[in-house]
Design an enzyme around this catalytic site. Structure first.
Site, PDB file in Angstrom:
ATOM      1  CB  ALA A  65      80.588  46.609 -18.034  1.00  0.00           C
ATOM      2  N   GLY A 111      82.982  49.491 -13.969  1.00  0.00           N
ATOM      3  CA  GLY A 111      82.590  50.653 -14.775  1.00  0.00           C
ATOM      4  C   GLY A 111      81.810  51.675 -13.963  1.00  0.00           C
ATOM      5  CD  GLU A 114      86.528  51.625 -15.669  1.00  0.00           C
ATOM      6  OE1 GLU A 114      87.583  51.627 -16.328  1.00  0.00           O
ATOM      7  OE2 GLU A 114      85.546  50.896 -15.923  1.00  0.00           O
ATOM      8  CD  GLU A 136      86.879  46.609 -13.705  1.00  0.00           C
ATOM      9  OE1 GLU A 136      86.148  47.547 -14.056  1.00  0.00           O
ATOM     10  OE2 GLU A 136      87.402  46.545 -12.572  1.00  0.00           O
TER      11      GLU A 136
HETATM   12  N1  T1G Z   1      76.528  42.518 -14.872  1.00  0.00           N
HETATM   13  C1  T1G Z   1      75.506  41.650 -15.057  1.00  0.00           C
HETATM   14  N2  T1G Z   1      74.738  41.167 -14.048  1.00  0.00           N
HETATM   15  C2  T1G Z   1      75.034  41.581 -12.814  1.00  0.00           C
HETATM   16  C3  T1G Z   1      76.108  42.467 -12.532  1.00  0.00           C
HETATM   17  C4  T1G Z   1      76.868  42.950 -13.639  1.00  0.00           C
HETATM   18  N3  T1G Z   1      77.877  43.795 -13.488  1.00  0.00           N
HETATM   19  N4  T1G Z   1      76.149  42.665 -11.187  1.00  0.00           N
HETATM   20  C5  T1G Z   1      75.150  41.935 -10.662  1.00  0.00           C
HETATM   21  N5  T1G Z   1      74.477  41.295 -11.629  1.00  0.00           N
HETATM   22  C6  T1G Z   1      73.298  40.436 -11.475  1.00  0.00           C
HETATM   23  C7  T1G Z   1      73.614  39.088 -10.844  1.00  0.00           C
HETATM   24  O1  T1G Z   1      74.043  38.174 -11.813  1.00  0.00           O
HETATM   25  C8  T1G Z   1      72.264  38.713 -10.279  1.00  0.00           C
HETATM   26  O2  T1G Z   1      71.480  38.260 -11.349  1.00  0.00           O
HETATM   27  C9  T1G Z   1      71.698  40.048  -9.826  1.00  0.00           C
HETATM   28  O3  T1G Z   1      72.414  41.052 -10.566  1.00  0.00           O
HETATM   29  C10 T1G Z   1      71.887  40.336  -8.368  1.00  0.00           C
HETATM   30  O4  T1G Z   1      73.242  40.134  -8.055  1.00  0.00           O
HETATM   31  C11 T1G Z   1      84.131  48.654 -18.166  1.00  0.00           C
HETATM   32  C12 T1G Z   1      84.245  45.968 -18.018  1.00  0.00           C
HETATM   33  C13 T1G Z   1      76.660  44.224  -7.305  1.00  0.00           C
HETATM   34  C14 T1G Z   1      77.744  43.509  -5.218  1.00  0.00           C
HETATM   35  O5  T1G Z   1      82.172  42.617 -11.177  1.00  0.00           O
HETATM   36  O6  T1G Z   1      79.664  42.030  -7.249  1.00  0.00           O
HETATM   37  O7  T1G Z   1      82.667  47.043 -15.213  1.00  0.00           O
HETATM   38  O8  T1G Z   1      70.998  35.979 -10.556  1.00  0.00           O
HETATM   39  O9  T1G Z   1      72.860  38.264  -6.404  1.00  0.00           O
HETATM   40  O10 T1G Z   1      74.549  39.878  -3.551  1.00  0.00           O
HETATM   41  O11 T1G Z   1      85.802  48.452 -16.635  1.00  0.00           O
HETATM   42  O12 T1G Z   1      76.387  41.337  -7.870  1.00  0.00           O
HETATM   43  O13 T1G Z   1      69.364  37.843 -10.206  1.00  0.00           O
HETATM   44  O14 T1G Z   1      69.814  36.994 -12.513  1.00  0.00           O
HETATM   45  O15 T1G Z   1      75.143  39.262  -6.749  1.00  0.00           O
HETATM   46  O16 T1G Z   1      73.365  42.080  -3.725  1.00  0.00           O
HETATM   47  C15 T1G Z   1      82.499  44.774 -12.843  1.00  0.00           C
HETATM   48  C16 T1G Z   1      79.587  42.206 -10.040  1.00  0.00           C
HETATM   49  C17 T1G Z   1      81.979  44.445 -14.198  1.00  0.00           C
HETATM   50  C18 T1G Z   1      80.266  43.488 -10.085  1.00  0.00           C
HETATM   51  C19 T1G Z   1      75.407  42.820  -5.751  1.00  0.00           C
HETATM   52  N6  T1G Z   1      81.444  44.588 -11.876  1.00  0.00           N
HETATM   53  N7  T1G Z   1      78.450  42.172  -9.152  1.00  0.00           N
HETATM   54  O17 T1G Z   1      75.499  41.704  -4.949  1.00  0.00           O
HETATM   55  O18 T1G Z   1      73.305  40.583  -5.627  1.00  0.00           O
HETATM   56  S1  T1G Z   1      83.263  44.580 -15.371  1.00  0.00           S
HETATM   57  C20 T1G Z   1      81.371  43.507 -11.090  1.00  0.00           C
HETATM   58  C21 T1G Z   1      78.587  42.039  -7.813  1.00  0.00           C
HETATM   59  C22 T1G Z   1      83.359  46.247 -15.731  1.00  0.00           C
HETATM   60  C23 T1G Z   1      84.493  48.095 -16.853  1.00  0.00           C
HETATM   61  C24 T1G Z   1      84.395  46.615 -16.741  1.00  0.00           C
HETATM   62  C25 T1G Z   1      77.344  41.851  -7.021  1.00  0.00           C
HETATM   63  C26 T1G Z   1      76.801  43.136  -6.355  1.00  0.00           C
HETATM   64  P1  T1G Z   1      70.370  37.212 -11.139  1.00  0.00           P
HETATM   65  P2  T1G Z   1      73.676  39.453  -6.675  1.00  0.00           P
HETATM   66  P3  T1G Z   1      74.137  41.051  -4.355  1.00  0.00           P
END
Ligand code: T1G
Length: 716
Positions: A65, A111, A114, A136
């Site tokens: 998400a 997500g 999921e 999460e």
């Molecule tokens: N939402 C918003 N922004 C995100 C994002 C996300 N899920 N994932 C990455 N970004 C942005 C990050 O802030 C950065 O922005 C750019 O993308 C590059 O990221 C319903 C509710 C995917 C492994 O926890 O672990 O799903 O600084 O520098 O090193 O159940 O980002 O360029 O403006 O980290 O290659 C669960 C989080 C959400 C994954 C990539 N998902 N992301 O790593 O690049 S909760 C996460 C990561 C959810 C559901 C629930 C990593 C990455 P900017 P980066 P990277």
């Protein structure tokens, strides 16, 4: 431009996810709407016999998400509705009558996973970037789009709880073994294999996904309510031991999973949304989300002002000092493919260091965090020397010898002439000002600090310390190399104790003074554990070494005077020669293996008031230690040691154990209210003159009713 494109290949619809202008695919509101439209289109198109869901990005399939959206959620009801709409969307995907194959390459998280779970068949690429996880709980929430219901049914209860409660990353091979994916292929053939599978599923030549067989033990425990109640009880116990109840998300996840088993999937989905709703707008989730964005922003921070020069790639690293820290640094460097020259005064010490490197690698091999090939490749890269041979090629040299200025000066004089002009010379000192260390260098502009934390292969933070003389290209090289080693890197300006050691010492000193006043060791450690620190300050002193604590205390007392004067208790215990866990004699008892026991009552003979301890309220203990740390952190910001509150918060959480659910010292001040913090400091300063003088920065903030961060902002 749409994020989803559809290409038809012989009756198979290839749906490619590629968010325009975004580095990663994330489930935004717009993408959810596009998915709904595409699912409807497919359901209504009789020519479509199967679907392949693929990514157009190089490294992410779907990173879950859009976390930015969470910051806009106003209420638990809003968040619950977001979860319900996510569940409904994936229910539509799952109920499509044509088979949907997830062709997973890159990060498949939250997500995103999921979404893959709602597909009928999953194929993953065997690329190192292909990672599946439910992160999460690290954000203080739970899977909210059906993960708590679909995952256990696919891979079994215990495995699912493990993935949900640990947010553990799972790579291709392990994902196949546990049944999270059906097949593992090379990225080059992923698309063609997925199309073939979609065709054979559509033709009924292949079964849609069914849960993989689990061992007898798992069946025994998981396929009956009594067995499951044991699993859930154990899971709750494990969470409470790890979190002391400070993190509600893992417990909520167990609730949602259990509800699904006890009262059926529909009730499970409802419970999931209900819990997700509460958590998504909680303070804990807000602080953990802040830390996500802060560490993500630091990934892009080169460490020097823009336009920053390009870093030099470190192919060869020289490490001087094969002790615990030196060997630790070498052990993570070789795992990143760096050739390491490990130097110490004699072959016995060098051999000891090389053995320590091999132990770290062996532990990772045992935990399947390294393949045999990776283990062998890393081990070959570690070379030992007693004469600096091979240092001439090094782009970076790190000295990790005993905390003694004259010894460090000798090392600089010995090694610097051997290095090429552009080489960077770093010190792993935790306290001594870099400017002082560099004063004997021919090229002080190439000298900086790289302060790693012990144990190096586990602690996520690297504090890079720069002087006004340090070249920008030296800084960016050290920062970039720190990131290569998998560290979160903050850059601070030179001063005694830098940021981390200085703030930690203010906190530890106050714990020592409480001991001086008669508080018991247990009461002090219990109070700070209750506040959320991973270990209490006295236990930490035994861990880092009482002798090291003594040396640090002297240096900072010399630099900052009475405010940082070490407690009488610490002074006397240091003089007694006790060193803590490493010497198996400290404030606590240790067995021969170094396992910590109860407080060693004989240590009280060394401290004021002896065994006569008196009751000091836990709240007072916490207040004094935490405010000592927070106040010192504010001084570091006002003096320019710290570059931003963000660096201060990340540094404290990832380097010195400040509780992540509180976000860090500056987030904590915003949460409590700076006016109240200043009030409390002034009251304490009334009782202990000169020790709690509020930092000017805090007084100014209180006067101006200012905050360190915007109220509900993204943070940094
Ligand atoms: N939402 C918003 N922004 C995100 C994002 C996300 N899920 N994932 C990455 N970004 C942005 C990050 O802030 C950065 O922005 C750019 O993308 C590059 O990221 C319903 C509710 C995917 C492994 O926890 O672990 O799903 O600084 O520098 O090193 O159940 O980002 O360029 O403006 O980290 O290659 C669960 C989080 C959400 C994954 C990539 N998902 N992301 O790593 O690049 S909760 C996460 C990561 C959810 C559901 C629930 C990593 C990455 P900017 P980066 P990277």
């Amino acid at each position: 431009m749409p994020a989803l494109t559809i290409e038809h290949v012989g009756g198979i619809a290839i749906v490619t996810i590629d968010l325009p202008g975004e580095p990663v695919n994330k489930v935004t509101a717009a993408l959810r709407a596009e998915f709904a439209a595409v699912f409807q289109q497919i359901a209504g198109d009789a020519t479509v016999r199967g679907v392949v869901l693929a990514t157009g990005k190089a490294d992410t399939w779907l990173a879950g998400a859009d976390i930015d959206e969470f910051l806009t959620l106003q209420s638990a009801a809003d968040a619950r509705a977001l979860s319900r709409s996510g569940q409904a969307l994936l229910a539509r995907l799952e109920s499509l009558t044509v088979p949907v194959v997830a062709a997973i390459h890159g990060a498949c998280l939250g997500g995103g996973l999921e979404t893959a779970l709602a597909c009928h068949y999953r194929i993953a690429s065997d690329h190192p970037k292909t990672v599946l996880a439910l992160p999460e709980v690290q954000l203080g929430i739970i899977p909210g789009a059906g993960g708590t219901q679909r995952l256990p049914r696919l891979i079994g209860l215990q495995r699912a709880l493990d993935l949900i409660l640990t947010s553990r990353n799972v790579r291709g091979k392990r994902a196949l073994q546990m049944g999270l994916v059906d097949e593992l292929v090379h990225p080059a053939i992923l698309r063609s294999v997925a199309i073939e599978r979609a065709n054979s599923l559509a033709a009924g030549a292949r079964e849609r996904r069914s849960p993989k067989g689990r061992g007898a033990a798992a069946l025994l425990l998981e396929d009956n309510p009594i067995g499951r109640s044991v699993v859930f009880r154990k899971a709750r116990q494990g969470v409470m031991e790890k979190t002391s109840g400070h993190y509600p998300a893992p417990l909520a996840a167990i609730e949602a999973v259990q509800t699904g088993y006890d009262r059926g999937a529909e009730a499970g989905y409802r419970e999931e949304s209900h819990r997700f709703g509460e958590l998504a707008v909680s303070d804990v989730a807000r602080e953990l989300t802040f830390l996500f964005f802060a560490t993500t922003a630091l990934k892009k921070d080169p460490g020097a002002p823009s336009p920053a020069p390009d870093p030099v790639t470190v192919e060869t690293l020289g490490v001087v000092g094969a002790g615990f820290m030196g060997a630790g640094i070498a052990s993570i460097a070789v795992q990143q493919g760096t050739a390491v020259r490990l130097k110490d005064t004699d072959t016995r010490r060098v051999a000891h260091g090389l053995a320590a490197i091999s132990d770290v690698l062996r532990e990772r091999l045992k935990k399947k965090q390294l393949t045999r090939l990776q283990f062998d490749d890393a081990l070959i890269l570690a070379g030992g020397t007693t004469d600096y041979s091979g240092f001439g090629k090094a782009e970076l040299v790190i000295e990790a010898v005993f905390e003694d200025l004259s010894l460090k000066h000798r090392i600089i004089r010995e090694v610097e002439p051997l290095l090429h002009e552009g080489a960077v010379l770093a010190s792993n000192t935790s306290t001594l000002p870099i400017g002082r260390i560099a004063e004997v260098a021919q090229r002080p502009n190439r000298v900086l600090g790289m302060h790693f934390f012990s144990p190096v292969h586990k602690m996520p933070l690297l504090e890079v310390i720069v002087t006004p003389a340090t070249d920008a290209d030296a800084i960016v090289t050290a920062v970039a190399y720190g990131k290569t080693l998998g560290k979160t890197v903050i850059v601070v300006n030179d001063a005694p104790g830098f940021y981390t050691t200085r703030t930690l010492s203010a906190y530890m000193n106050e714990a020592g003074r409480l001991l001086d006043e008669g508080a018991s060791i247990e009461a002090i450690d219990r109070a700070l554990l209750a506040f959320g620190f991973p270990v209490g300050p006295i236990t930490l002193l035994d861990e880092v070494g009482i002798d090291v604590g003594g040396k640090v205390g002297e240096t900072l007392f010399g630099a900052f005077g009475a405010r940082m004067s070490p407690s009488e208790s610490l002074r006397r215990v240091v003089e007694s020669g006790r060193t803590g866990r490493k010497g198996r004699l400290g404030f606590y008892r240790y067995d021969a293996e170094g396992t910590k026991g109860d407080v060693d009552p004989s240590v009280y003979e060394l401290v004021p008031h002896g065994a006569q301890r008196r009751e000091i309220e836990g709240d007072e203990i916490t207040q004094r230690c935490v405010l000592a740390m927070v106040n010192e952190a504010a001084r570091c910001l006002e003096e320019g040691v710290l570059r931003s509150p963000r660096d201060g918060d990340v540094g404290a959480v990832f380097g010195i154990g400040f509780p992540p659910f509180r976000g860090g010292p500056f987030r904590y001040v915003d949460a409590v209210g700076v006016e109240q913090v200043v009030d409390e400091l002034e009251q304490l300063n009334g009782r202990f003159p000169g020790r709690f003088e509020p930092a000017d920065l805090l007084v100014d903030h209180a006067r101006g009713r200012a905050r360190f961060y915007p109220p509900r902002g993204k943070g940094p």
